[in-house]
Design an enzyme around this catalytic site. Structure first.
Site, PDB file in Angstrom:
ATOM      1  N   LEU A  38       0.832  -1.218   0.000  1.00 51.79           N
ATOM      2  CA  LEU A  38       0.000   0.000   0.000  1.00 51.79           C
ATOM      3  C   LEU A  38       0.853   1.249   0.000  1.00 51.79           C
ATOM      4  O   LEU A  38       0.476   2.281  -0.533  1.00 51.79           O
ATOM      5  CB  LEU A  38      -0.899   0.013   1.239  1.00 51.79           C
ATOM      6  CG  LEU A  38      -2.161  -0.827   1.180  1.00 51.79           C
ATOM      7  CD1 LEU A  38      -2.761  -0.954   2.567  1.00 51.79           C
ATOM      8  CD2 LEU A  38      -3.163  -0.209   0.221  1.00 51.79           C
ATOM      9  N   GLY A  41       7.412   4.015   3.431  1.00 51.90           N
ATOM     10  CA  GLY A  41       7.818   5.300   3.992  1.00 51.90           C
ATOM     11  C   GLY A  41       9.220   5.249   4.531  1.00 51.90           C
ATOM     12  O   GLY A  41      10.049   4.473   4.060  1.00 51.90           O
ATOM     13  N   LYS A  61       1.077  -1.568   9.050  1.00 49.90           N
ATOM     14  CA  LYS A  61       2.252  -0.695   8.936  1.00 49.90           C
ATOM     15  C   LYS A  61       3.385  -1.291   9.762  1.00 49.90           C
ATOM     16  O   LYS A  61       3.312  -1.336  10.986  1.00 49.90           O
ATOM     17  CB  LYS A  61       1.905   0.725   9.415  1.00 49.90           C
ATOM     18  CG  LYS A  61       3.097   1.682   9.394  1.00 49.90           C
ATOM     19  CD  LYS A  61       2.694   3.119   9.713  1.00 49.90           C
ATOM     20  CE  LYS A  61       3.929   4.018   9.790  1.00 49.90           C
ATOM     21  NZ  LYS A  61       3.606   5.435   9.971  1.00 49.90           N
ATOM     22  N   ASP A 152       3.593  16.743   9.655  1.00 46.15           N
ATOM     23  CA  ASP A 152       3.920  16.139   8.358  1.00 46.15           C
ATOM     24  C   ASP A 152       2.666  16.062   7.481  1.00 46.15           C
ATOM     25  O   ASP A 152       2.411  15.047   6.833  1.00 46.15           O
ATOM     26  CB  ASP A 152       4.557  14.760   8.563  1.00 46.15           C
ATOM     27  CG  ASP A 152       5.430  14.331   7.381  1.00 46.15           C
ATOM     28  OD1 ASP A 152       5.745  15.185   6.521  1.00 46.15           O
ATOM     29  OD2 ASP A 152       5.796  13.142   7.324  1.00 46.15           O
TER      30      ASP A 152
HETATM   31  P1  ADP Z   1       5.705   6.716   6.897  1.00 41.12           P
HETATM   32  O1  ADP Z   1       5.897   7.204   8.276  1.00 41.12           O
HETATM   33  O2  ADP Z   1       6.682   5.669   6.532  1.00 41.12           O
HETATM   34  O3  ADP Z   1       5.550   7.809   5.881  1.00 41.12           O
HETATM   35  P2  ADP Z   1       2.862   6.261   6.611  1.00 41.12           P
HETATM   36  O4  ADP Z   1       2.024   5.997   7.803  1.00 41.12           O
HETATM   37  O5  ADP Z   1       2.758   7.613   5.991  1.00 41.12           O
HETATM   38  O6  ADP Z   1       4.351   5.905   6.952  1.00 41.12           O
HETATM   39  O7  ADP Z   1       2.535   5.172   5.505  1.00 41.12           O
HETATM   40  C1  ADP Z   1       3.220   5.164   4.262  1.00 41.12           C
HETATM   41  C2  ADP Z   1       2.223   5.099   3.134  1.00 41.12           C
HETATM   42  O8  ADP Z   1       1.449   3.892   3.231  1.00 41.12           O
HETATM   43  C3  ADP Z   1       1.187   6.228   3.103  1.00 41.12           C
HETATM   44  O9  ADP Z   1       1.683   7.363   2.454  1.00 41.12           O
HETATM   45  C4  ADP Z   1       0.032   5.563   2.365  1.00 41.12           C
HETATM   46  O10 ADP Z   1       0.254   5.576   0.968  1.00 41.12           O
HETATM   47  C5  ADP Z   1       0.108   4.114   2.830  1.00 41.12           C
HETATM   48  N1  ADP Z   1      -0.795   3.904   3.982  1.00 41.12           N
HETATM   49  C6  ADP Z   1      -0.507   4.165   5.282  1.00 41.12           C
HETATM   50  N2  ADP Z   1      -1.546   3.882   6.086  1.00 41.12           N
HETATM   51  C7  ADP Z   1      -2.517   3.421   5.287  1.00 41.12           C
HETATM   52  C8  ADP Z   1      -3.879   2.973   5.513  1.00 41.12           C
HETATM   53  N3  ADP Z   1      -4.395   2.939   6.741  1.00 41.12           N
HETATM   54  N4  ADP Z   1      -4.607   2.596   4.451  1.00 41.12           N
HETATM   55  C9  ADP Z   1      -4.085   2.631   3.193  1.00 41.12           C
HETATM   56  N5  ADP Z   1      -2.835   3.030   2.909  1.00 41.12           N
HETATM   57  C10 ADP Z   1      -2.043   3.429   3.942  1.00 41.12           C
HETATM   58 MG    MG Z   2       4.015   9.181   5.593  1.00 45.63          MG
END
Ligand code: ADP
Ligand code: MG
Length: 323
Positions: A38, A41, A61, A152
């Protein structure tokens, strides 16, 4: 001068969580969906999975506990605690369960099937942008009323429940979020270059207004597809931000309702105290008022640069200025 905090001593982190952390293997109760992840990061990956006994899909995650040789479990606990604190807010993603192994933690989050608004950014009509911004601001107002700054806010961290029809906003990624308390100054250098406020670059106090700057950048991008401060490199971007070198001219801007320009201008202000709050934004003429005809553009235009939206989907690790 910036001081480097270790994860353990980083101030403004929440430490209390209510959720029971599971130590058994994730796959006992969940099946990871094969195929495309999905998202990816800074410190891990997000994958689809299905809870076996309910058939409900979640976003898992995975986050490493060690980063750059430091134990960052506390950071992940903070992220969990922030999600618990915001549980009552429908604009913030829901946390379902947490797993922990020797090396990583897994946050099982409600799955936002519509993906990042980043994917849609250039395609938003002013009407859709307003609709989504209202929801984003409702979420941010909730965070701020609970003394949490996200730090962020950007299209990659704003997800949709669906795209066709356009669904609801879910704010994700509380990895950089912090607690701001009165009479306690918070200064840290972090965020994503294009979206960080001048005070972050100048190592001046961070406040809820820091998020409001990012909302200004976000609004600009959603309405025009152009990133207002993005330069050829990070240095140029930072210079553009600290000089608030932003253009309100050009055909993309001219097509907008003048109130939209005034809205952005009331957020992209160097003086943090002068920026609109999330609550004030929700009461702003542009978001509050009945839908009106497009009018001739505002006179409040200055010449300057314009750049295309950054082509990268997610910034590389080096592009984040987390210290
Ligand atoms: P990081 O801290 O690594 O940026 P994120 O929480 O932003 O982590 O997650 C990275 C990416 O994963 C997000 O930008 C999104 O595209 C995807 N993502 C994160 N959480 C979800 C969710 N609950 N449902 C769908 N996609 C998600
Ligand atoms: Mg992020």
């Amino acid at each position: 001068k910036a001081r480097r905090y270790t994860c353990q001593e980083r101030p403004a982190l929440l430490t209390d969580i209510k959720i029971n952390i599971r130590n058994e293997t994730l796959t006992e109760r969940y099946s990871l969906t094969p195929g495309k992840e999905l998202g990816r990061g800074k410190f891990g990956v997000v994958r689809r999975c299905v809870e076996k006994h309910t058939g409900i899909e979640y976003a898992a995650k995975f986050v490493r506990k060690r980063r750059k040789g430091q134990d960052c479990r506390g950071e992940v606990i903070h992220e969990v605690a922030a999600l618990e604190l915001t549980r009552a807010c429908p604009r913030v993603i829901n946390l379902h369960e947490v797993y922990e192994t020797a090396s990583e933690m897994v946050l099982l989050l409600e799955c936002a099937a519509g993906g990042e608004i980043f994917e849609q950014c250039v395609a938003f009509s002013e009407l859709d942008a307003k609709l989504l911004l209202r929801q984003i601001l409702e979420g941010v107002a909730f965070l701020h009323s609970n003394n949490i700054v996200h730090l962020d806010l950007k299209p990659q961290n704003l997800l949709l429940t669906s795209t066709k029809p356009l669904g609801d906003i879910k704010i994700v990624d509380f990895g950089l979020s912090r607690v701001v308390r009165q009479n306690q100054e918070l200064r840290e250098i972090m965020g994503t270059p294009e979206y960080v406020a001048p005070e972050v670059l100048n190592y001046e106090p961070i406040s809820t207004a820091t998020d409001m700057w990012s909302i200004g950048v976000l609004t600009y991008i959603m309405l025009t597809g152009l990133s207002p401060f993005l330069g050829e490199d990070k240095q140029e971007t930072f210079l553009n931000i600290s000089q608030v070198d932003v253009s309100y001219a050009g055909e993309e801007l001219e097509a907008l309702h003048p109130a939209a320009i005034l809205f952005i201008q009331a957020l992209l202000l160097k003086d943090a105290r002068s920026r609109l709050s999330a609550e004030e934004c929700l009461r702003h003429e542009w978001l509050r008022g009945p839908e009106r005809q497009k009018q001739a553009r505002t006179e409040a235009c200055v010449s300057g640069h314009e750049q295309l939206l950054s082509p990268e989907k997610d910034p590389a690790v080096e592009d984040l200025i987390v210290m």
